[in-house]
Design a protein around this motif. Structure first.
Motif, mmCIF file in Angstrom:
data_model
loop_
_atom_site.group_PDB
_atom_site.id
_atom_site.type_symbol
_atom_site.label_atom_id
_atom_site.label_comp_id
_atom_site.label_asym_id
_atom_site.label_seq_id
_atom_site.Cartn_x
_atom_site.Cartn_y
_atom_site.Cartn_z
ATOM 1 N N LEU A 183 -30.880 42.358 30.031
ATOM 2 C CA LEU A 183 -31.868 42.431 28.953
ATOM 3 C C LEU A 183 -31.977 41.126 28.175
ATOM 4 N N ALA A 184 -31.138 40.142 28.510
ATOM 5 C CA ALA A 184 -31.093 38.905 27.722
ATOM 6 C C ALA A 184 -32.160 37.912 28.149
ATOM 7 N N GLN A 185 -32.433 36.988 27.248
ATOM 8 C CA GLN A 185 -33.399 35.930 27.514
ATOM 9 C C GLN A 185 -32.692 34.760 28.192
ATOM 10 N N PRO A 186 -33.117 34.336 29.399
ATOM 11 C CA PRO A 186 -32.461 33.209 30.079
ATOM 12 C C PRO A 186 -32.631 31.906 29.306
ATOM 13 N N GLY A 187 -32.032 30.859 29.844
ATOM 14 C CA GLY A 187 -32.093 29.555 29.194
ATOM 15 C C GLY A 187 -30.717 28.940 29.025
ATOM 16 N N TRP A 188 -29.731 29.441 29.786
ATOM 17 C CA TRP A 188 -28.372 28.918 29.673
ATOM 18 C C TRP A 188 -28.220 27.648 30.504
ATOM 19 N N HIS A 189 -27.343 26.781 30.049
ATOM 20 C CA HIS A 189 -27.015 25.581 30.809
ATOM 21 C C HIS A 189 -25.905 25.860 31.814
ATOM 22 N N ILE A 190 -24.969 26.749 31.438
ATOM 23 C CA ILE A 190 -23.860 27.142 32.314
ATOM 24 C C ILE A 190 -23.720 28.655 32.236
ATOM 25 N N ALA A 191 -23.604 29.310 33.391
ATOM 26 C CA ALA A 191 -23.436 30.760 33.411
ATOM 27 C C ALA A 191 -22.390 31.130 34.461
ATOM 28 N N LEU A 192 -21.466 32.004 34.085
ATOM 29 C CA LEU A 192 -20.376 32.393 34.969
ATOM 30 C C LEU A 192 -20.221 33.909 35.009
ATOM 31 N N LEU A 193 -20.077 34.435 36.213
ATOM 32 C CA LEU A 193 -19.819 35.849 36.429
ATOM 33 C C LEU A 193 -18.319 36.027 36.624
ATOM 34 N N VAL A 194 -17.689 36.831 35.761
ATOM 35 C CA VAL A 194 -16.229 36.882 35.693
ATOM 36 C C VAL A 194 -15.715 38.287 35.960
ATOM 37 N N ALA A 195 -14.693 38.380 36.809
ATOM 38 C CA ALA A 195 -14.037 39.668 37.051
ATOM 39 C C ALA A 195 -12.667 39.416 37.651
ATOM 40 N N ASP A 196 -11.695 40.246 37.289
ATOM 41 C CA ASP A 196 -10.370 40.123 37.858
ATOM 42 C C ASP A 196 -10.430 40.489 39.334
ATOM 43 N N GLU A 197 -9.476 39.961 40.111
ATOM 44 C CA GLU A 197 -9.543 40.101 41.569
ATOM 45 C C GLU A 197 -9.513 41.550 42.055
ATOM 46 N N GLY A 198 -8.968 42.464 41.247
ATOM 47 C CA GLY A 198 -8.903 43.862 41.653
ATOM 48 C C GLY A 198 -10.096 44.692 41.226
#
Length: 314
Positions: A61-76
């Motif tokens: 739902l957010a408005q784009p426009g980021w310079h850096i974006a990371l998808l984060v999740a623990d390995e399990g």
């Protein structure tokens, strides 16, 4: 690609960074990444660094426009539902630099978005890469920057990754302030390897590759030739080179050289052996060859590296 290239996005004010937490809030992969960046944002102010942390549902739902974006999740962490995953990934890819941390790296690779890209994937997830048709290049490093793609193996390496980004985005002084706040003495570089037994990293997936690297690790002082290693593990030279290229993103000779130089760096920082002794202990009969190879990999000479041990932190 050098992390120095990240500095070009700092010309924008504020720098907008998005961290998407697709895992648990108390996981070390998430906490290690976000905490240094939160401190940096507090130190620099919102007009310099605008850090946004969101859940997958919020990102859609957010408005784009980021310079850096990371998808984060623990390995399990279990993967997201397919429709949500596609929407989240598309939002992240809109950033100038984008990628994943921990299981997020695997999800991006599974989506076919890391073809030919060097990625740092948690070793525990290596067995899950067999079904990826668009092959990524798995490296044993803690984190990577390849083109616009950022990746980090997660866990404790998230802290090193976060602090490295801070240094290249905002300078060594800001990084030093954050390190002091977190009581961290040393930041591991992206070229350092995940410290885990090779058998655990590759397991039954590639036993001959595991055996080849074990031979390298146990023959540091008197290096073996690539042909010798190939013969000892029962492969042709070409087959061995193909395995190293596919799973480690390197030729055997290059991987072996970096392994010896990593060992040399460790000895320079942790022992009192002379620089000449360290070179000999790591298979370098020529001091000039040792110094040149060391400088090419780490950006400083063995003497300068030793000086780090002798000099108090600034």
């Amino acid at each position: 690609m050098s992390f120095d290239n990240l500095s070009r996005v700092t010309q924008e004010r504020p720098l907008r960074m998005l961290l998407v937490n697709a895992g648990e809030a108390d996981a070390i992969t998430w906490a290690g990444l976000v905490q240094p960046l939160r401190l940096a944002a507090a130190t620099l102010g919102r007009d310099v660094l605008h850090l946004e942390t969101m859940t997958p549902a919020q990102v859609v739902l957010a408005q784009p426009g980021w310079h850096i974006a990371l998808l984060v999740a623990d390995e399990g962490q279990a993967p997201m539902a397919p429709e949500l995953s596609r929407a989240v990934i598309e939002r992240c890819r809109s950033a100038e630099y984008w990628g994943g941390v921990g299981a997020g790296v695997l999800w991006l690779a599974t989506a076919g978005l890391m073809a030919g890209v060097r990625i740092a994937l948690p070793w525990a997830l290596y067995a899950d890469t067999e079904g990826i048709s668009e092959r990524a290049i798995l490296t044993p490093h803690l984190f990577e920057l390849d083109g616009r793609h950022l990746s980090c193996c997660g866990g404790a390496a998230s802290i090193d990754f976060s602090l490295t980004m801070i240094e290249h985005l905002f300078g060594a002084t800001v990084q030093a302030t954050i390190k002091e706040s977190l009581c961290i003495e040393r930041v591991r570089g992206h070229e350092e390897r995940q410290r885990v037994a090779l058998q655990a990293r590759f397991g039954a997936l590639q036993p001959r590759l595991s055996e080849a690297v074990t031979l390298m690790e146990t023959n540091i002082e008197e290096p073996l030739s690539t042909d010798d290693i190939a013969n000892l593990v029962g492969l042709s030279r070409r087959q061995l080179e193909r395995l190293f290229k596919q799973y480690l993103g390197s030729l055997p000779s290059r991987y072996y050289l970096e392994l010896r130089l990593q060992r040399a760096r460790q000895l320079l920082l942790e022992t009192n052996h002379s620089i000449v002794q360290v070179g000999l202990m790591c298979g370098f009969s020529s001091g000039s060859h040792f110094s040149t190879a060391f400088g090419a990999l780490f950006g400083n000479t063995p003497r300068e590296e030793r000086q780090r041990k002798l000099s108090p932190p600034v």
